[in-house]
Structures are given as C-alpha cells and as structure tokens.
Motif scaffolding. Structure first.
Motif, PDB file in Angstrom:
ATOM      1  N   GLN A  62      -1.287   5.827 -11.449  1.00 43.48           N
ATOM      2  CA  GLN A  62      -2.399   6.391 -10.686  1.00 43.48           C
ATOM      3  C   GLN A  62      -2.596   5.634  -9.378  1.00 43.48           C
ATOM      4  O   GLN A  62      -2.889   6.235  -8.336  1.00 43.48           O
ATOM      5  N   LEU A  63      -2.419   4.312  -9.403  1.00 45.50           N
ATOM      6  CA  LEU A  63      -2.527   3.511  -8.189  1.00 45.50           C
ATOM      7  C   LEU A  63      -1.423   3.893  -7.210  1.00 45.50           C
ATOM      8  O   LEU A  63      -1.668   4.016  -6.001  1.00 45.50           O
ATOM      9  N   LEU A  64      -0.219   4.094  -7.719  1.00 47.30           N
ATOM     10  CA  LEU A  64       0.885   4.504  -6.852  1.00 47.30           C
ATOM     11  C   LEU A  64       0.570   5.836  -6.186  1.00 47.30           C
ATOM     12  O   LEU A  64       0.866   6.031  -5.000  1.00 47.30           O
ATOM     13  N   LEU A  65      -0.025   6.754  -6.945  1.00 45.37           N
ATOM     14  CA  LEU A  65      -0.365   8.067  -6.398  1.00 45.37           C
ATOM     15  C   LEU A  65      -1.408   7.950  -5.297  1.00 45.37           C
ATOM     16  O   LEU A  65      -1.296   8.598  -4.248  1.00 45.37           O
ATOM     17  N   VAL A  66      -2.413   7.119  -5.516  1.00 49.16           N
ATOM     18  CA  VAL A  66      -3.471   6.954  -4.520  1.00 49.16           C
ATOM     19  C   VAL A  66      -2.912   6.381  -3.222  1.00 49.16           C
ATOM     20  O   VAL A  66      -3.259   6.826  -2.121  1.00 49.16           O
ATOM     21  N   VAL A  67      -2.010   5.416  -3.326  1.00 49.76           N
ATOM     22  CA  VAL A  67      -1.457   4.772  -2.130  1.00 49.76           C
ATOM     23  C   VAL A  67      -0.581   5.738  -1.331  1.00 49.76           C
ATOM     24  O   VAL A  67      -0.578   5.714  -0.104  1.00 49.76           O
ATOM     25  N   THR A  68       0.143   6.621  -2.011  1.00 48.02           N
ATOM     26  CA  THR A  68       1.117   7.470  -1.312  1.00 48.02           C
ATOM     27  C   THR A  68       0.586   8.843  -0.920  1.00 48.02           C
ATOM     28  O   THR A  68       1.217   9.523  -0.101  1.00 48.02           O
ATOM     29  N   SER A  69      -0.548   9.271  -1.458  1.00 48.02           N
ATOM     30  CA  SER A  69      -0.972  10.670  -1.306  1.00 48.02           C
ATOM     31  C   SER A  69      -1.175  11.121   0.130  1.00 48.02           C
ATOM     32  O   SER A  69      -0.730  12.196   0.521  1.00 48.02           O
ATOM     33  N   THR A  70      -1.887  10.346   0.946  1.00 41.83           N
ATOM     34  CA  THR A  70      -2.234  10.821   2.290  1.00 41.83           C
ATOM     35  C   THR A  70      -1.536  10.069   3.417  1.00 41.83           C
ATOM     36  O   THR A  70      -1.725  10.418   4.580  1.00 41.83           O
ATOM     37  N   SER A  71      -0.739   9.066   3.101  1.00 44.39           N
ATOM     38  CA  SER A  71      -0.069   8.336   4.181  1.00 44.39           C
ATOM     39  C   SER A  71       0.856   9.244   4.976  1.00 44.39           C
ATOM     40  O   SER A  71       0.998   9.098   6.192  1.00 44.39           O
ATOM     41  N   ILE A  72       1.459  10.221   4.299  1.00 49.50           N
ATOM     42  CA  ILE A  72       2.365  11.124   4.991  1.00 49.50           C
ATOM     43  C   ILE A  72       1.607  11.964   6.020  1.00 49.50           C
ATOM     44  O   ILE A  72       2.172  12.373   7.043  1.00 49.50           O
ATOM     45  N   VAL A  73       0.315  12.227   5.771  1.00 48.73           N
ATOM     46  CA  VAL A  73      -0.499  12.988   6.729  1.00 48.73           C
ATOM     47  C   VAL A  73      -0.621  12.203   8.033  1.00 48.73           C
ATOM     48  O   VAL A  73      -0.488  12.760   9.134  1.00 48.73           O
ATOM     49  N   ALA A  74      -0.864  10.896   7.933  1.00 51.35           N
ATOM     50  CA  ALA A  74      -0.972  10.053   9.129  1.00 51.35           C
ATOM     51  C   ALA A  74       0.351   9.995   9.885  1.00 51.35           C
ATOM     52  O   ALA A  74       0.380  10.055  11.123  1.00 51.35           O
ATOM     53  N   VAL A  75       1.456   9.892   9.160  1.00 49.82           N
ATOM     54  CA  VAL A  75       2.772   9.835   9.803  1.00 49.82           C
ATOM     55  C   VAL A  75       3.086  11.157  10.488  1.00 49.82           C
ATOM     56  O   VAL A  75       3.582  11.188  11.619  1.00 49.82           O
ATOM     57  N   TYR A  76       2.788  12.270   9.817  1.00 47.47           N
ATOM     58  CA  TYR A  76       2.990  13.585  10.430  1.00 47.47           C
ATOM     59  C   TYR A  76       2.193  13.702  11.734  1.00 47.47           C
ATOM     60  O   TYR A  76       2.690  14.215  12.740  1.00 47.47           O
ATOM     61  N   ALA A  77       0.949  13.249  11.701  1.00 46.22           N
ATOM     62  CA  ALA A  77       0.107  13.333  12.897  1.00 46.22           C
ATOM     63  C   ALA A  77       0.704  12.523  14.045  1.00 46.22           C
ATOM     64  O   ALA A  77       0.724  12.980  15.200  1.00 46.22           O
ATOM     65  N   ALA A  78       1.194  11.328  13.741  1.00 42.01           N
ATOM     66  CA  ALA A  78       1.810  10.491  14.780  1.00 42.01           C
ATOM     67  C   ALA A  78       3.043  11.171  15.369  1.00 42.01           C
ATOM     68  O   ALA A  78       3.278  11.127  16.586  1.00 42.01           O
ATOM     69  N   LEU A  79       3.835  11.830  14.526  1.00 42.76           N
ATOM     70  CA  LEU A  79       5.028  12.524  15.016  1.00 42.76           C
ATOM     71  C   LEU A  79       4.656  13.711  15.897  1.00 42.76           C
ATOM     72  O   LEU A  79       5.301  13.964  16.926  1.00 42.76           O
ATOM     73  N   CYS A  80       3.618  14.461  15.508  1.00 41.36           N
ATOM     74  CA  CYS A  80       3.166  15.582  16.336  1.00 41.36           C
ATOM     75  C   CYS A  80       2.734  15.098  17.723  1.00 41.36           C
ATOM     76  O   CYS A  80       3.087  15.688  18.750  1.00 41.36           O
ATOM     77  N   LEU A  81       1.959  14.011  17.738  1.00 39.32           N
ATOM     78  CA  LEU A  81       1.541  13.439  19.024  1.00 39.32           C
ATOM     79  C   LEU A  81       2.748  12.929  19.798  1.00 39.32           C
ATOM     80  O   LEU A  81       2.832  13.073  21.023  1.00 39.32           O
ATOM     81  N   GLY A  82       3.712  12.338  19.079  1.00 32.82           N
ATOM     82  CA  GLY A  82       4.924  11.853  19.733  1.00 32.82           C
ATOM     83  C   GLY A  82       5.708  12.969  20.383  1.00 32.82           C
ATOM     84  O   GLY A  82       6.265  12.805  21.479  1.00 32.82           O
TER      85      GLY A  82
END
Length: 473
Positions: free
Chosen positions: A351-371
C-alpha cells in the motif's frame, strides 16, 4: 568524467519489444485493472477510454521530445534541456524513486500468480528473487534482452486474446450498458468523480510507452526510431488492455461476485473457462510479470546510469553508476544496483508503494507538456526529426486533463491526497539537494550530450557501437 558509450545494438523493433514488455499489458490487466474496476465499477470502461485519449496526447509529446533528446536519462534529461536544471533534477528525483518502486510493485505480482500453482509461496521473497534474476539477465547484451522480452511478450498477448474471447464471444450484457448505465462496484451509479480518480490509475496501466527514449543511445537511427516505437507502443497497449477489460465487464456472469472477488480476473476466468484455464493463464501472467520486471530493470538502470554520468551524486557513487560493461556494453553497476534495491523494496508494505507511485507520473507528464511548449518557443527542440501534429493541442489538452486528475485526487483521502503529498515532498527534497549539494559544488554540470545517431560513415552498419559526442553549449 569520460564514460564509454552504450552499445548501439537495437533496431526499432527491438526497442518496441522491450518497451511493450515494460508496459506489460497482461500485468496491467491482471494487476492494475482490478484497482480501476474497484474504484469505478463498470465505469472503468470510461476510465480506460479517457486514459487512452490522454495517452495519445502524451505519446505525441513524448515522441517529439524523445526525437530531439534520445538520451538514456529519459524524462529528466528532456526536462533539463527544455525547462532548466532545477526542474530537471526534480523530475530525476521523482523518476529515480518511482522507477525502482515500480519494479517492486510489479514483481510482487509474481508470487500472487505462481501461488495458483504452488499455494503458500512467500510472495515478497519470490518477488525479491525475480528482481535479482532480472538484474543478472539485464547485464547481458541489450540485443539478447530484446529477444528474451519479445518471446515472453508473445505469451502474454496470447493470454489477453484468450481473456478477450471469453467475454466477447458469450457476453452477459451489452456494451451499451457500460456506456449508458455505468454502475459502481458497491452498487448504484458510478460517479464522474470516481471515474476520474480511476482514470489516473488507468493512465498508470497504459504508462510506459515513453520508456523507449531510455534506449535512445542503444537504438540505430534513434531520432526517428524512438518516435516510431513510442507511437506504436501506445497503439498496441490501448488495444491489448482496453479490449480484455471491456470483455471482462460485459462477460462476467455476476458483476457483484466479480467486484467482490479477491482476484477479479481469476474469478472471471474460472467462471467462464474453468479452473484449468485459470491455472494456465495464471502461469502466463506470472511469466509476463517476470518479463516486465526484466524490462523495467533495463529502463531503470539506464536512468540510474545517466544520473551517474551526469554527476548527480558524490564523485565515487557517480563514477560507479556510470560504469559500462567492457564486453556487453551495458550499464552493469546501475543494473545490479537497481535489482538489489528493488529486491529489498519487495518487503515494504504494498500500500505504501502504491501511495508513493500513484500520482508522481502526473507531475512528470505535466513537466513534459511544459517542456514541449517551451521547447518550441525557445527552439531547443527544433532539431527533432518528429514533430507532433496540431501543436499545441496535445500538450495543452493533456495539461487540462492532468489538472482535473489532480483535483479529483485531492478529494480522495485514502490514496489520492497522500500520494500528491508524497509527490510534493519528493520534489521539495530534490530541490533542497540541488540547492545545498549541487549548487554548492558549482552547479549541476551535465556530462556531454550523447547524440543518439550513428556517425554518417557508420550509418546503416548493424554492428555500429560508437556514438558521436558534442559538447553542450
């Protein structure tokens, strides 16, 4: 620090096979999709469809940026060169934690499905052994790894075809029920909010098509080949996941029993095809998960290798992580280290692994869109061989969807909100490390850019292993 180049032993097909193996459609359907079904019920169809639309937008963004910067550092290398060093290092912090955690998350599924054949298997230990074995295999030549992943990929695609046939040949309800009357897992109509939250999980299920960029320094004609691999990987993944998920939703004899089952896919297969077929497909899924672990170890090790080459860590650590095997031309220390760390993480609460990984990809996607947007404005991506259609529609719409997904996660106190807090904490810690350590020692001085393209005199030579380097201005 001078680092030998990685061996350029892949063509586009080999890169595509490893990328699809990392996505592992079977693992996504059997392990991640049940989470979408639990959250959205039959509205999971809309969640996967919406995630596919976001995937198209993001695939265009990934393809253009990867064509401009086909580097082993992947997302952080791209963001650093389009948005700057601090945002790039924040993305490195997110990716280096998330990637290794994902290896453990996926590996934990091995014990679940092998347990069908051998009940009582210690799940974490089986997962840890899988991570170590994947690291050992990953040290060998990248071309060999492409063929290994390709063979196992064929097995998992066949398993998904069987699941699709079980549900679509003899449906228990029409597809129109999913469209007009989506119901929640606990009964009653599925809400827009629940479907939106589940969409972020579905995005994670599709995620990985952009991973082709990590093999940019090992792929021939990378500026073109990587873009093709990304677009083909997304198209194949959407079909390979959306069809069997839809088949389960229309083919399950009893939705209440499906949503209440401990293992939804196993319950569906047993109900439709019997226990023997469930056992056979469980073995196929276990092989698919092992294959995914190998592919993700390959990807993660390239990220770790690149961070060492870019001197992100203390000198001795960076030099070790940037080591290239003299015979196989692979980042062997980074690969071994990734496998060992992932093996240890298999004993952490899932469950801890799920919490850590769930939304980090959203932040990375946003950075790529801005890039992508900033890269077009500044001209830093002008040399890309692939240019996305209808710019800036894809990055702008993707950003809008990501904002909505973040908002819905803020409303979820169980997983969404804690995950966003963890993502923010990782970004803050990365920024602190950047300011306290890297800035103090004179800034983050990236290594020379490796131009992922054969020198003109070697182009077309399958055995070409060299790479031209140009000093970054």
């Amino acid at each position: 620090m001078t680092t030998p180049p990685l061996r350029r032993g892949l063509r586009t097909l080999g890169t595509l096979l490893i990328t699809l193996s990392a996505i592992s459609p079977a693992s996504s359907v059997f392990i991640i999709a049940p989470g979408v079904l639990t959250g959205a019920g039959t509205g999971a169809f809309y969640s996967f469809a919406a995630a596919a639309v976001v995937g198209v937008f993001m695939a265009f963004v990934y393809a253009e940026l990867a064509s401009a910067f086909p580097l082993a550092g992947g997302e952080y290398a791209i963001v650093t060169r389009t948005l700057g060093r601090l945002p790039g290092f924040a993305v490195l912090g997110l990716m280096i934690i998330t990637q290794v955690l994902i290896v453990a998350v996926i590996a934990l599924g091995v014990g679940t499905y092998l347990g069908v054949l051998w009940p009582g298997l210690p799940g974490p230990s089986v997962a840890a052994a899988t991570c170590v074995l994947a690291a050992v295999v990953g040290v060998f030549d990248i071309k060999l790894n492409a063929w290994v992943t390709g063979v196992f990929l064929a097995i998992e695609i066949l398993a998904l075809v069987v699941v699709g046939a079980l549900g679509l040949v003899h449906p228990a309800r029409p597809v129109t029920d999913l469209l007009a009357h989506p119901v929640a897992a606990g009964g009653g109509p599925a809400t827009v909010g629940a479907i939106a939250i589940a969409t972020s999980v579905a995005m994670f299920a599709y995620n990985g098509y952009g991973s082709a960029v990590y093999f940019g320094e090992e792929t021939q004609d990378a500026p073109r080949g990587i873009a093709r691999a990304i677009l083909m990987a997304l198209a194949i993944t959407v079909v390979a996941e959306l069809v069997p998920v839809t088949a389960v939703l229309v083919g399950a004899p009893d939705l209440g029993q499906l949503f209440g089952a401990e293992n939804m896919l196993s319950a569906f297969i047993s109900a439709r095809g019997g226990g023997t077929l469930d056992t056979v497909l469980s073995l196929a899924v276990a092989l698919a998960i092992m294959n995914a672990v190998l592919a993700i170890v390959l990807i993660s090790s390239r990220l770790v290798f690149s961070s060492g080459r870019d001197r992100a860590w203390p000198g001795a650590v960076s030099r070790a992580l940037a080591a290239v095997h003299p015979r196989f031309g692979t980042p062997w220390v980074a690969t071994a280290g990734t496998g060992v760390v992932a093996a240890l993480l298999c004993y952490v609460d899932p469950q801890l692994l799920l919490v850590v990984t769930s939304t980090s990809i959203v932040a990375v996607y946003a950075a790529l869109c801005l890039g992508a947007i900033i890269g077009r404005r500044t001209g830093s991506t002008a040399h890309a061989r692939y240019r996305m259609p209808w710019f800036p529609v894809a990055p702008v719409l993707a950003l809008a969807v990501l904002v909505f997904v973040v908002y819905q996660n803020l409303l979820d106190p169980a997983v969404g909100r804690p995950s966003l807090l963890v993502t923010a904490a990782i970004v803050v810690l990365a920024a602190v490390y950047y300011g306290v350590v890297l800035r103090r020692r004179g800034g983050w001085q990236l290594a020379e850019d490796v131009v992922a393209e054969e020198p003109p005199e070697r182009a077309g030579d399958p055995g070409a292993t060299g790479a031209r380097t140009d000093q970054k201005p």
